[in-house]
Motif scaffolding. Sequence first.
Motif, PDB file in Angstrom:
ATOM      1  N   THR A  45       0.833  -1.200   0.000  1.00 58.07           N
ATOM      2  CA  THR A  45       0.000   0.000   0.000  1.00 58.07           C
ATOM      3  C   THR A  45       0.870   1.252   0.000  1.00 58.07           C
ATOM      4  O   THR A  45       0.605   2.205  -0.746  1.00 58.07           O
ATOM      5  CB  THR A  45      -0.931  -0.006   1.233  1.00 58.07           C
ATOM      6  N   HIS A  46       1.919   1.238   0.808  1.00 60.25           N
ATOM      7  CA  HIS A  46       2.835   2.379   0.849  1.00 60.25           C
ATOM      8  C   HIS A  46       3.520   2.571  -0.504  1.00 60.25           C
ATOM      9  O   HIS A  46       3.636   3.699  -1.002  1.00 60.25           O
ATOM     10  CB  HIS A  46       3.859   2.165   1.959  1.00 60.25           C
ATOM     11  N   SER A  47       3.958   1.477  -1.115  1.00 56.84           N
ATOM     12  CA  SER A  47       4.623   1.567  -2.418  1.00 56.84           C
ATOM     13  C   SER A  47       3.670   2.091  -3.492  1.00 56.84           C
ATOM     14  O   SER A  47       4.061   2.921  -4.317  1.00 56.84           O
ATOM     15  CB  SER A  47       5.150   0.197  -2.845  1.00 56.84           C
ATOM     16  N   VAL A  48       2.441   1.629  -3.473  1.00 58.18           N
ATOM     17  CA  VAL A  48       1.462   2.094  -4.455  1.00 58.18           C
ATOM     18  C   VAL A  48       1.175   3.577  -4.246  1.00 58.18           C
ATOM     19  O   VAL A  48       1.038   4.334  -5.211  1.00 58.18           O
ATOM     20  CB  VAL A  48       0.172   1.243  -4.375  1.00 58.18           C
ATOM     21  N   THR A  49       1.115   4.002  -2.997  1.00 56.75           N
ATOM     22  CA  THR A  49       0.891   5.421  -2.712  1.00 56.75           C
ATOM     23  C   THR A  49       2.035   6.265  -3.270  1.00 56.75           C
ATOM     24  O   THR A  49       1.805   7.282  -3.930  1.00 56.75           O
ATOM     25  CB  THR A  49       0.748   5.644  -1.195  1.00 56.75           C
ATOM     26  N   ARG A  50       3.275   5.832  -3.005  1.00 59.84           N
ATOM     27  CA  ARG A  50       4.438   6.558  -3.535  1.00 59.84           C
ATOM     28  C   ARG A  50       4.433   6.565  -5.060  1.00 59.84           C
ATOM     29  O   ARG A  50       4.715   7.586  -5.692  1.00 59.84           O
ATOM     30  CB  ARG A  50       5.731   5.925  -3.033  1.00 59.84           C
ATOM     31  N   LEU A  51       4.095   5.435  -5.653  1.00 59.10           N
ATOM     32  CA  LEU A  51       4.064   5.336  -7.110  1.00 59.10           C
ATOM     33  C   LEU A  51       2.991   6.242  -7.690  1.00 59.10           C
ATOM     34  O   LEU A  51       3.211   6.917  -8.706  1.00 59.10           O
ATOM     35  CB  LEU A  51       3.809   3.883  -7.516  1.00 59.10           C
ATOM     36  N   SER A  54       4.255   9.745  -7.586  1.00 59.17           N
ATOM     37  CA  SER A  54       5.246   9.946  -8.652  1.00 59.17           C
ATOM     38  C   SER A  54       4.570  10.079 -10.009  1.00 59.17           C
ATOM     39  O   SER A  54       4.945  10.935 -10.819  1.00 59.17           O
ATOM     40  CB  SER A  54       6.230   8.772  -8.692  1.00 59.17           C
ATOM     41  N   LEU A  55       3.578   9.237 -10.252  1.00 59.38           N
ATOM     42  CA  LEU A  55       2.864   9.321 -11.522  1.00 59.38           C
ATOM     43  C   LEU A  55       2.114  10.637 -11.655  1.00 59.38           C
ATOM     44  O   LEU A  55       2.082  11.230 -12.740  1.00 59.38           O
ATOM     45  CB  LEU A  55       1.883   8.154 -11.651  1.00 59.38           C
ATOM     46  N   ILE A 118      13.122  13.673 -17.977  1.00 56.91           N
ATOM     47  CA  ILE A 118      11.901  12.866 -18.005  1.00 56.91           C
ATOM     48  C   ILE A 118      12.256  11.396 -18.189  1.00 56.91           C
ATOM     49  O   ILE A 118      11.679  10.518 -17.547  1.00 56.91           O
ATOM     50  CB  ILE A 118      10.961  13.354 -19.120  1.00 56.91           C
ATOM     51  N   SER A 119      13.211  11.127 -19.039  1.00 55.52           N
ATOM     52  CA  SER A 119      13.635   9.747 -19.276  1.00 55.52           C
ATOM     53  C   SER A 119      14.179   9.121 -17.998  1.00 55.52           C
ATOM     54  O   SER A 119      13.883   7.965 -17.682  1.00 55.52           O
ATOM     55  CB  SER A 119      14.681   9.717 -20.374  1.00 55.52           C
ATOM     56  N   ARG A 120      14.958   9.881 -17.229  1.00 49.50           N
ATOM     57  CA  ARG A 120      15.483   9.361 -15.960  1.00 49.50           C
ATOM     58  C   ARG A 120      14.358   9.074 -14.978  1.00 49.50           C
ATOM     59  O   ARG A 120      14.370   8.064 -14.280  1.00 49.50           O
ATOM     60  CB  ARG A 120      16.488  10.337 -15.360  1.00 49.50           C
ATOM     61  N   TYR A 121      13.370   9.949 -14.920  1.00 48.49           N
ATOM     62  CA  TYR A 121      12.238   9.707 -14.017  1.00 48.49           C
ATOM     63  C   TYR A 121      11.434   8.494 -14.457  1.00 48.49           C
ATOM     64  O   TYR A 121      10.978   7.715 -13.629  1.00 48.49           O
ATOM     65  CB  TYR A 121      11.346  10.944 -13.919  1.00 48.49           C
ATOM     66  N   ARG A 127      11.746   1.107 -12.300  1.00 47.64           N
ATOM     67  CA  ARG A 127      12.413   0.351 -11.234  1.00 47.64           C
ATOM     68  C   ARG A 127      11.501   0.220 -10.029  1.00 47.64           C
ATOM     69  O   ARG A 127      11.522  -0.808  -9.350  1.00 47.64           O
ATOM     70  CB  ARG A 127      13.727   1.006 -10.840  1.00 47.64           C
ATOM     71  N   LEU A 128      10.703   1.232  -9.745  1.00 48.29           N
ATOM     72  CA  LEU A 128       9.753   1.129  -8.639  1.00 48.29           C
ATOM     73  C   LEU A 128       8.646   0.116  -8.942  1.00 48.29           C
ATOM     74  O   LEU A 128       8.212  -0.603  -8.052  1.00 48.29           O
ATOM     75  CB  LEU A 128       9.106   2.501  -8.354  1.00 48.29           C
ATOM     76  N   GLU A 129       8.208   0.088 -10.188  1.00 47.71           N
ATOM     77  CA  GLU A 129       7.169  -0.846 -10.574  1.00 47.71           C
ATOM     78  C   GLU A 129       7.660  -2.281 -10.565  1.00 47.71           C
ATOM     79  O   GLU A 129       6.921  -3.180 -10.221  1.00 47.71           O
ATOM     80  CB  GLU A 129       6.636  -0.497 -11.963  1.00 47.71           C
TER      81      GLU A 129
END
Length: 132
Positions: A45-51, A54-55, A118-121, A127-129
């Motif tokens: 849940t925390h990872s999805v929130t961060r993702l 970011s999105l 943008i490419s780096r992000y 990598r997060l996914e």
Amino acid sequence: MNPIDRIRHRVRALARREAAAAAAEVRTDLDLLRTELTPKLDDLTHSVTRLTESLDWLGSEHRRIAPQVAAVESRLATVEHPIPGVRTSDDPTVNAMAALVGEIREEHARVRARLSLISRYEERLSRLENPD
């Protein structure tokens, strides 16, 4: 009570005891699974929130930069052929073209830097996914 009724009564009593024991065993297994999976679910849940954050940020950055990229593309469309090195002269048209080419090259460098960012992000996001 006839013998068949007594047997049925005993069988039902045994079935209830076995069902209760099996239910207790299943409850224990479920409690163990819940204990094991709850922290993982919290982490997910925390990872999805961060993702998601970011999105959202990347989406707003993309919306912000898209008009700038379109403007650069329209500027570049006005120049049909690259001018390697235009020197200044007494002709104001040549000087204006040289200035325009210089501006286009600077803007193009800025756009390349932004697109690189943008490419780096996007790479970080992938990598997060996929943390494998």
